[in-house]
Design a protein around this motif. Structure first.
Motif, short mmCIF file in Angstrom:
data_model
loop_
_atom_site.label_atom_id
_atom_site.label_comp_id
_atom_site.label_asym_id
_atom_site.label_seq_id
_atom_site.Cartn_x
_atom_site.Cartn_y
_atom_site.Cartn_z
N ALA A 163 -17.07 -4.99 3.81
CA ALA A 163 -16.17 -4.06 4.49
C ALA A 163 -14.75 -4.42 4.10
O ALA A 163 -14.44 -5.59 3.91
CB ALA A 163 -16.35 -4.15 6.00
N GLN A 164 -13.88 -3.42 3.98
CA GLN A 164 -12.49 -3.76 3.61
C GLN A 164 -11.48 -2.80 4.21
O GLN A 164 -11.81 -1.69 4.62
CB GLN A 164 -12.34 -3.81 2.09
CG GLN A 164 -12.42 -2.49 1.37
CD GLN A 164 -12.19 -2.69 -0.12
OE1 GLN A 164 -13.08 -3.11 -0.84
NE2 GLN A 164 -10.99 -2.37 -0.58
N ARG A 165 -10.24 -3.28 4.28
CA ARG A 165 -9.09 -2.48 4.71
C ARG A 165 -7.92 -2.85 3.81
O ARG A 165 -7.88 -3.95 3.27
CB ARG A 165 -8.67 -2.83 6.14
CG ARG A 165 -9.63 -2.47 7.21
CD ARG A 165 -9.69 -0.96 7.47
NE ARG A 165 -10.48 -0.69 8.64
CZ ARG A 165 -11.81 -0.73 8.66
NH1 ARG A 165 -12.46 -1.06 7.59
NH2 ARG A 165 -12.47 -0.46 9.76
N LEU A 166 -6.95 -1.94 3.71
CA LEU A 166 -5.71 -2.27 2.98
C LEU A 166 -4.60 -2.51 3.98
O LEU A 166 -4.42 -1.73 4.91
CB LEU A 166 -5.32 -1.12 2.05
CG LEU A 166 -6.16 -0.94 0.78
CD1 LEU A 166 -5.66 0.26 -0.01
CD2 LEU A 166 -6.12 -2.17 -0.09
N VAL A 167 -3.87 -3.60 3.80
CA VAL A 167 -2.67 -3.83 4.62
C VAL A 167 -1.47 -3.97 3.69
O VAL A 167 -1.60 -4.41 2.55
CB VAL A 167 -2.79 -5.12 5.48
CG1 VAL A 167 -3.83 -4.94 6.56
CG2 VAL A 167 -3.10 -6.34 4.64
N ARG A 168 -0.30 -3.54 4.19
CA ARG A 168 0.90 -3.64 3.35
C ARG A 168 1.35 -5.09 3.28
O ARG A 168 1.21 -5.84 4.26
CB ARG A 168 2.02 -2.78 3.94
CG ARG A 168 1.73 -1.29 3.82
CD ARG A 168 2.87 -0.44 4.34
NE ARG A 168 3.07 -0.62 5.77
CZ ARG A 168 4.10 -0.11 6.43
NH1 ARG A 168 5.03 0.58 5.80
NH2 ARG A 168 4.21 -0.28 7.74
N THR A 169 1.87 -5.49 2.12
CA THR A 169 2.33 -6.87 1.96
C THR A 169 3.85 -6.92 2.16
O THR A 169 4.57 -5.96 1.88
CB THR A 169 1.97 -7.43 0.57
OG1 THR A 169 2.30 -6.46 -0.42
CG2 THR A 169 0.49 -7.73 0.48
#
Length: 345
Positions: free
Chosen positions: A226-232
Motif C-alpha cells: 500500500a502506498q501514499r504520496l506526501v510532499r517533501t
C-alpha cells in the motif's frame, strides 16, 4: 496562478481539445485524450479529461513527466528493509503482487520501477493498461479499449498464449479479471496489478468481495504494497521548529513520544513558490504472506485481525512509515496526518 477571465473559458477549452485531438463540437459527452509536449527539453505528457457540467465544460489536465519514469526501485522512497521485501516479491517465479492506494498515489510509477528492474532480454513482460501511461523499451504494452471490447479480461486471456514471464494488469476491477489473474499466477506467471483500497490488509477483503475464492487467493497472493504520496520539505527553506502539542496529538502521539527528535518544516521561499514544499515522496506499507495469514484468510478473518497479525510480524503501517519520514526531516506532520489514518489501537 491568476485565473483567466470568464469569457475566455470556451476558447481555452476548445484550444485544449484541439491539442488533445478531441472533438471540439461535442460538448455533451465526457472525453479523454493526451497532449505530448516538450518542456525545458524534457518530454511531458498531459492527460486531458473533459467533463460537461451545468455551467460549461470542466477540463482537468494531469501532468506525466516522462523523463521521470526511468525510476529505479531504490529511488522511489523505499527504506532498505522495504526495498529488500519488494525485491523478494517481484523476483518470485509466480504469484500475484498487488500495489494499492487511491488515485494519484503513485501506484503505476512503483509498478513501472519494478518492471524496469525485471526488464532484461530473457524476461518477456506483457502489460494491459488503461491507458498506457508511459512507453518503456522492451515491454509489450497493450491498451484497454472498451469500444473494441478489448477489456482487461480479454487481453489477459490472450497474454497466456503469448508465453510471458511477467504480466502487469492495470487494475483488478471485476471478478473476471481477478479470476484470470489467479489462473495466470497458478500456471507459473508473476502477475503485478493494482487495487483501490485504503491499506494493504483491506485488499484481501476487497478481492473476496469481488467474488474470488479464498483458497485461490491464499494460493496465489504473495504480497500487497500500500502506498501514499506526501510532499517533501523544500531543501532551500527547510528549518527546524518546535511542534505544538495539538500537532503531535493529531498524529496520535504524546509530546513525550517525540521527545528529543528534531522536526522540520519549510518557511516558504522562491524555490517552492512560498509553499514550503518541493517534490513528493512515497510512504509504504508492505504485507507479505505466511502460512498463518493464509489460514486466517481461509477462515475469513476480519481486516483488523489481519492487520494486527501483520504488524506482529513486523509490517510497518502507512502512519508509521510517515512518522519515520517526519523524523528523517523529509516531510511534515500535516502531510502525514492528511494522507494516512491513525491506527485503531
Amino acid at each position: 496562478m491568476v485565473p483567466p477571465p470568464k469569457h475566455l473559458g470556451p476558447a481555452i477549452t476548445s484550444r485544449v481539445k484541439v491539442m488533445a485531438n478531441l472533438d471540439i463540437a461535442e460538448r455533451r459527452l465526457p472525453q479523454d485524450g493526451r497532449i505530448e509536449l516538450n518542456i525545458g527539453g524534457a518530454p511531458v505528457d498531459l492527460r486531458v479529461s473533459v467533463l460537461p457540467t451545468m455551467h460549461g465544460e470542466s477540463v482537468v489536465m494531469r501532468v506525466l513527466d516522462r523523463s521521470n519514469v526511468q525510476l529505479k526501485l531504490d529511488r522511489i522512497g523505499l527504506r532498505e528493509d522495504d526495498l529488500t521485501s519488494v525485491r523478494r516479491l517481484i523476483n518470485r517465479p509466480n504469484g500475484i503482487v498487488i500495489v494499492t492506494g487511491p488515485t494519484g498515489s503513485g501506484k503505476t510509477t512503483t509498478l513501472y520501477a519494478a518492471l524496469a528492474e525485471l526488464n532484461d532480454i530473457e524476461t518477456k513482460i506483457l502489460t494491459a493498461e488503461d491507458p498506457v501511461e508511459y512507453d518503456i523499451d522492451g515491454l509489450c504494452q497493450c491498451q484497454v479499449n472498451v469500444e473494441t471490447e478489448t477489456t482487461f479480461a480479454r487481453l489477459l486471456r490472450s497474454f497466456l498464449r503469448q508465453d510471458p514471464d511477467v504480466i502487469l494488469v492495470g487494475e483488478i476491477r471485476d471478478l473476471e479479471t481477478g479470476n484470470i489473474a489467479v489462473q495466470a499466477s497458478l500456471t507459473g506467471h508473476l502477475v503485478l496489478s493494482t487495487l483501490h483500497t485504503n491499506d494493504a490488509p483491506s485488499s484481501i477483503l476487497r478481492m473476496l468481495d469481488l467474488g474470488i475464492e479464498g483458497f485461490l487467493l491464499t494460493a496465489t497472493i504473495e504480497g500487497i504494497v500500500a502506498q501514499r504520496l506526501v510532499r517533501t520539505i523544500c531543501p532551500k527553506c527547510r528549518s527546524e521548529y518546535e511542534p505544538r502539542e495539538e500537532e503531535i496529538m493529531e498524529l496520535g502521539l504524546l509530546p513525550e513520544d517525540i521527545g528529543g527528535k528534531k522536526l522540520f518544516r519549510g518557511k516558504g521561499c522562491d524555490n517552492c513558490h512560498g509553499s514550503g514544499y518541493r517534490g513528493r515522496m512515497a510512504i509504504f506499507e508492505i504485507m507479505t504472506m505466511d502460512d498463518t495469514m493464509r489460514d486466517m484468510i481461509m477462515k475469513k478473518a476480519s481486516t483488523n485481525a489481519l492487520r494486527d497479525y501483520a504488524r506482529k510480524r513486523g509490517m510497518r503501517t502507512l502512519r508509521e512509515s510517515g512518522l519515520l519520514a517526519i523524523y528523517d526531516g523529509l516531510t511534515t506532520i500535516d502531510e502525514v496526518v492528511r494522507e494516512t489514518i491513525a491506527e485503531e489501537g
